[in-house]
Enzyme design. Structure first.
Site, mmCIF file in Angstrom:
data_model
loop_
_atom_site.group_PDB
_atom_site.id
_atom_site.type_symbol
_atom_site.label_atom_id
_atom_site.label_comp_id
_atom_site.label_asym_id
_atom_site.label_seq_id
_atom_site.Cartn_x
_atom_site.Cartn_y
_atom_site.Cartn_z
ATOM 1 N N TRP A 168 0.852 -1.192 0.000
ATOM 2 C CA TRP A 168 0.000 0.000 0.000
ATOM 3 C C TRP A 168 0.887 1.242 0.000
ATOM 4 C CZ3 TRP A 168 -2.162 2.621 4.834
ATOM 5 C CH2 TRP A 168 -3.118 3.575 4.489
ATOM 6 N N ALA A 192 -6.534 -4.268 7.809
ATOM 7 C CA ALA A 192 -7.447 -3.174 7.456
ATOM 8 C C ALA A 192 -8.754 -3.686 6.854
ATOM 9 C CB ALA A 192 -6.761 -2.220 6.482
ATOM 10 N N ASP A 208 -0.667 -5.719 9.353
ATOM 11 C CA ASP A 208 -1.602 -4.639 9.045
ATOM 12 C C ASP A 208 -2.953 -5.265 8.705
ATOM 13 O OD1 ASP A 208 -2.997 -2.467 8.166
ATOM 14 O OD2 ASP A 208 -1.603 -1.905 6.570
HETATM 15 C C1 LIG Z 1 -3.525 -1.810 3.780
HETATM 16 C C2 LIG Z 1 -4.104 -0.691 4.560
HETATM 17 N N1 LIG Z 1 -3.663 -0.450 5.785
HETATM 18 C C3 LIG Z 1 -4.156 0.544 6.537
HETATM 19 C C4 LIG Z 1 -5.147 1.361 6.060
HETATM 20 C C5 LIG Z 1 -5.548 2.469 7.001
HETATM 21 O O1 LIG Z 1 -6.794 2.907 6.976
HETATM 22 P P1 LIG Z 1 -7.354 4.063 7.926
HETATM 23 O O2 LIG Z 1 -6.217 4.854 8.467
HETATM 24 O O3 LIG Z 1 -8.242 4.839 7.036
HETATM 25 O O4 LIG Z 1 -8.091 3.350 9.015
HETATM 26 C C6 LIG Z 1 -5.647 1.172 4.766
HETATM 27 C C7 LIG Z 1 -6.666 2.035 4.187
HETATM 28 O O5 LIG Z 1 -6.889 2.113 3.016
HETATM 29 C C8 LIG Z 1 -5.111 0.104 4.003
HETATM 30 O O6 LIG Z 1 -5.541 -0.160 2.770
#
Ligand SMILES: Cc1ncc(COP(=O)(O)O)c(C=O)c1O
Length: 398
Positions: free
Chosen positions: A130, A213, A211
Site C-alpha cells: 500500500w 485493514a 496490518d
Molecule cells: C492496507 C491498509 N492499511 C491501513 C489502512 C488504514 O486505513 P485508515 O487509516 O483509514 O483506518 C488502509 C486504508 O486504506 C489500508 O488499505
C-alpha cells in the site's frame, strides 16, 4: 521560514479522484479510490453504525478526555474481535491495546515504538505494498526494504521467493504483513503459507508487524484473522495495526488500534506504557466517536448480528463481482486469462494492463483506475460491469 518550500505534487490517487469528479460523462466508472461501494455506487453509513450512534447520543453524558490509550472498552472489544475471545495471548495477559486514529495512526504508532526500541530497524515490505506504508513508516525514521511478493504472471504470491528473501534477514528485522485482502494486489497467503511463514519467523527471530485493514471482507471475520491469531499464539512478540475504516464503514471517524503482543504480561505492560507515552507526544488522545460506536456494536448482541450481516453483504458482493467480471471478461477477451481476479480477495486487484492501456480506458471510456492498473472491484455494479468489460475488450484489441 517557509519561503523556499517547493509545492508538493498532489498524490496521484487524489488527482485521479478530482479528474473523475470533473468528468461529465454519464458512463464514467470509478475504480480508483479505495472505499467500499454498494450496488448503487454509494458508501452509506452502515445500519448498525447508525443505530449505535443514535444510542450513543442518548447515552453519552460527557465529552471529557478519554486518555492517551483511548477507549478501554473499545480496545478490549477490538482485541476480542481480532484475536477471538479465548485466545492464549488474551487469556495469559500478553496482549495490550492502544487506540489510534485509524489504521494509519496505528501503523505510525507501531513504527514509533520500533524506532524507540531499536532506532536502526529496517521494515521489510511486500513488493508492492500500500502506497501509504512508505510515508507512515519511513516518517518515523525507519528504513524500508522490499521483499518479493506479488507474481504478475499468476496474480498470486511468489511464496518461494518471499520465503527465500525473508530467510536471509538478520534477527530482529521487522516484516510488514497484510492480514488479508492485500492492498493493492488482492493476493493473500493461504493458511498453509501462514504456517510455513510462522516457522521461518520463529527460526529467524523476526518481528511481524501485521496490518489488518479488511477483517471480514476477504473470507470472513474469523478466516481473515487466521494469520494474526496464529502468530500471536506462537510468537513472543507481534504488532498488529487494525483499522475499522472499511469493515465498520467509519472512514472519516478515524477508528483503529495497535495491539501489541509481548513475551510476558510484564513485557506487554512495559510496551503499553511506552506506547501511551508515544501517543501522548503525537496526538495526545485519539478521537472517541468511532471507537464508542464500534464498542456499542460489538457489545450488543443484536447490533453485532446486524453488523456481521452487513459485513457479509459487503464480502459477498465483492466475491460475486469478482466471479461475474471474470465470466464476462472470458467471453469478451478470450485471448487473456483474468481468472486470477476470482482467486483474489478484498477490494483490490491489479488488472495487469499497461499504463498506456490504463490511460486509454480513462480518456476514451471514462473508466478510472490508478496508473499501475490497481482497480477497486467494489466500484463495479451490475449496471456498469458490461460497459467496463466492453471498454476493456476494445482497449485490449488495440
Ligand atoms: C492496507 C491498509 N492499511 C491501513 C489502512 C488504514 O486505513 P485508515 O487509516 O483509514 O483506518 C488502509 C486504508 O486504506 C489500508 O488499505
Amino acid at each position: 521560514m517557509f519561503e523556499r518550500l517547493e509545492p508538493i505534487v498532489p498524490d496521484p490517487i487524489l488527482s485521479l479522484m478530482a479528474a473523475y469528479r470533473a468528468d461529465p460523462d454519464p458512463h464514467k466508472v470509478d475504480l480508483g479510490i479505495g472505499v467500499y461501494r454498494d450496488e448503487r455506487g454509494e458508501t452509506p453509513v452502515l445500519a448498525a453504525v447508525r443505530r449505535a450512534e443514535q444510542a450513543l447520543y442518548v447515552r453519552e453524558t460527557t465529552k471529557t478526555y478519554v486518555g492517551p490509550a483511548g477507549n478501554a472498552a473499545f480496545n478490549e472489544a477490538l482485541e476480542r474481535l481480532v484475536l477471538g475471545d479465548q485466545h492464549e495471548a488474551r487469556v495469559t495477559a500478553r496482549v495490550r491495546t492502544v487506540q489510534a486514529p485509524g489504521g494509519c495512526g496505528a501503523l505510525r504508532l507501531g513504527a514509533e515504538l520500533i524506532r524507540a526500541a531499536s532506532p536502526g530497524s529496517v521494515v521489510h515490505v511486500s513488493t508492492p505494498t500500500w502506497a501509504n506504508h512508505a510515508p507512515l513508516l519511513a516518517g518515523s525514521g525507519l528504513k524500508l526494504e522490499p521483499y518479493p511478493y506479488f507474481d504478475p504472471a499468476t496474480g498470486g504470491v511468489r511464496f518461494a521467493a518471499m520465503i527465500g528473501a525473508l530467510e536471509r534477514l538478520p534477527a530482529g528485522a521487522v516484516v510488514l504483513l497484510h492480514a488479508s485482502c492485500h492492498n493493492p494486489t488482492g493476493a493473500d497467503l493461504s493458511q498453509g503459507q501462514w504456517q510455513e511463514l510462522l516457522e521461518l519467523v520463529k527460526r529467524r527471530a523476526l518481528l511481524p508487524f501485521i496490518d489488518m485493514a479488511y477483517q471480514g471482507l476477504g473470507d470472513g471475520l474469523e478466516a481473515d484473522a487466521y494469520g494474526i491469531r496464529l502468530f500471536a499464539a506462537e510468537l513472543p512478540e507481534v504488532l498488529c495495526a487494525v483499522s475499522c475504516s472499511k469493515n465498520f464503514g467509519l472512514y472519516r471517524e478515524r477508528t483503529g488500534a495497535l495491539h501489541v503482543i509481548g513475551a510476558s504480561p510484564a513485557a506487554a505492560e512495559a510496551t503499553f506504557s511506552q506506547l501511551v507515552k508515544i501517543a501522548r507526544g503525537i496526538w495526545s488522545m485519539p478521537p472517541d466517536h468511532g471507537a464508542a460506536i464500534v464498542h456499542g456494536i460489538l457489545a450488543d448482541a443484536e447490533l453485532r448480528r446486524l453488523w456481521m450481516d452487513e459485513v457479509a453483504t459487503m464480502r459477498e458482493r465483492i466475491g460475486g463481482l469478482r466471479l461475474e467480471v471474470v465470466t464476462q471478461l472470458k467471453a469478451h477477451c478470450p485471448q487473456r486469462d483474468f481468472g486470477f481476479i476470482a482467486a483474489q480477495r478484498g477490494m483490490f486487484s491489479f488488472f495487469g494492463i499497461t499504463g498506456a492501456q490504463v490511460r486509454e480506458l480513462r480518456e476514451r471510456h471514462h473508466v478510472y483506475m490508478t496508473d499501475d492498473s490497481r482497480m477497486n472491484i467494489a466500484g463495479l455494479r451490475r449496471e456498469n460491469l458490461a460497459y467496463f468489460v466492453q471498454a476493456t475488450a476494445q482497449v485490449l484489441a488495440g
